[in-house]
Write an enzyme that holds these catalytic residues in place. Structure first.
Site, mmCIF file in Angstrom:
data_model
loop_
_atom_site.group_PDB
_atom_site.id
_atom_site.type_symbol
_atom_site.label_atom_id
_atom_site.label_comp_id
_atom_site.label_asym_id
_atom_site.label_seq_id
_atom_site.Cartn_x
_atom_site.Cartn_y
_atom_site.Cartn_z
ATOM 1 C CB VAL A 59 -13.126 61.447 -65.664
ATOM 2 C CG1 VAL A 59 -11.860 60.675 -66.015
ATOM 3 C CG2 VAL A 59 -13.919 60.706 -64.593
ATOM 4 C CB ALA A 62 -9.962 64.333 -62.349
ATOM 5 C CD GLU A 63 -6.059 61.032 -67.874
ATOM 6 O OE1 GLU A 63 -5.035 60.553 -68.405
ATOM 7 O OE2 GLU A 63 -7.155 60.458 -67.852
ATOM 8 C CB SER A 64 -6.945 68.310 -67.567
ATOM 9 O OG SER A 64 -7.630 67.776 -68.671
#
Length: 143
Positions: A59, A62-64
């Site tokens: 996650v 993914a957020e990065s």
């Protein structure tokens, strides 16, 4: 986007210094009109206790990559991006190697960006499928 691939990658890798992205050894490696890709090594530093890639590390990748990608669709002098929601489905486990997170724009609005981030292994197998919503905010005017 008015940036070259090289400019995008250099910018993303530079702003990752002294952050969680550097701690996780996330490196931005490819970019295009509607996508951004980063890689992250899978080793004990990102494992959960059973010796598998931790879902939280997936996650974070993914957020990065999704948040970084939004920066290239805004006016950074007047706006900034905040992730407001992320969801992840972890479909396959991995113990070692490298994973790649590729963010592709689904919706590019004035105030919201919606990204799909596919996390794959070196063989192209889908490890996690994530969805990230970013809010575009006006920067506060300094007085």
């Amino acid at each position: 986007m008015n940036y070259t691939k090289e400019q995008i990658l250099a910018y993303c890798n530079e702003f990752s210094k002294n952050t969680l992205m550097e701690t996780l050894k996330i490196e931005y490696i490819d970019a295009g009109e509607d996508f951004l890709t980063a890689k992250m090594p899978v080793n004990p530093s990102v494992h959960q206790p059973m010796g598998l890639l931790h879902g939280g590390a997936s996650v974070a990748l993914a957020e990065s990559v999704g948040s970084a990608a939004s920066h290239f669709f805004i006016n950074a002098k007047e706006q900034e991006v905040r992730g407001i929601e992320i969801s992840a489905n972890h479909l396959k486990s991995i113990r070692e190697g490298v994973v790649f997170g590729t963010a592709r724009i689904i919706h590019k609005g004035r105030s919201l960006h919606l990204w799909e981030i596919r996390i794959t292994d070196e063989a192209g197998n889908l490890i996690s499928l994530c969805k990230l919503t970013n809010m575009v905010l006006d920067r506060k005017k300094s007085e």
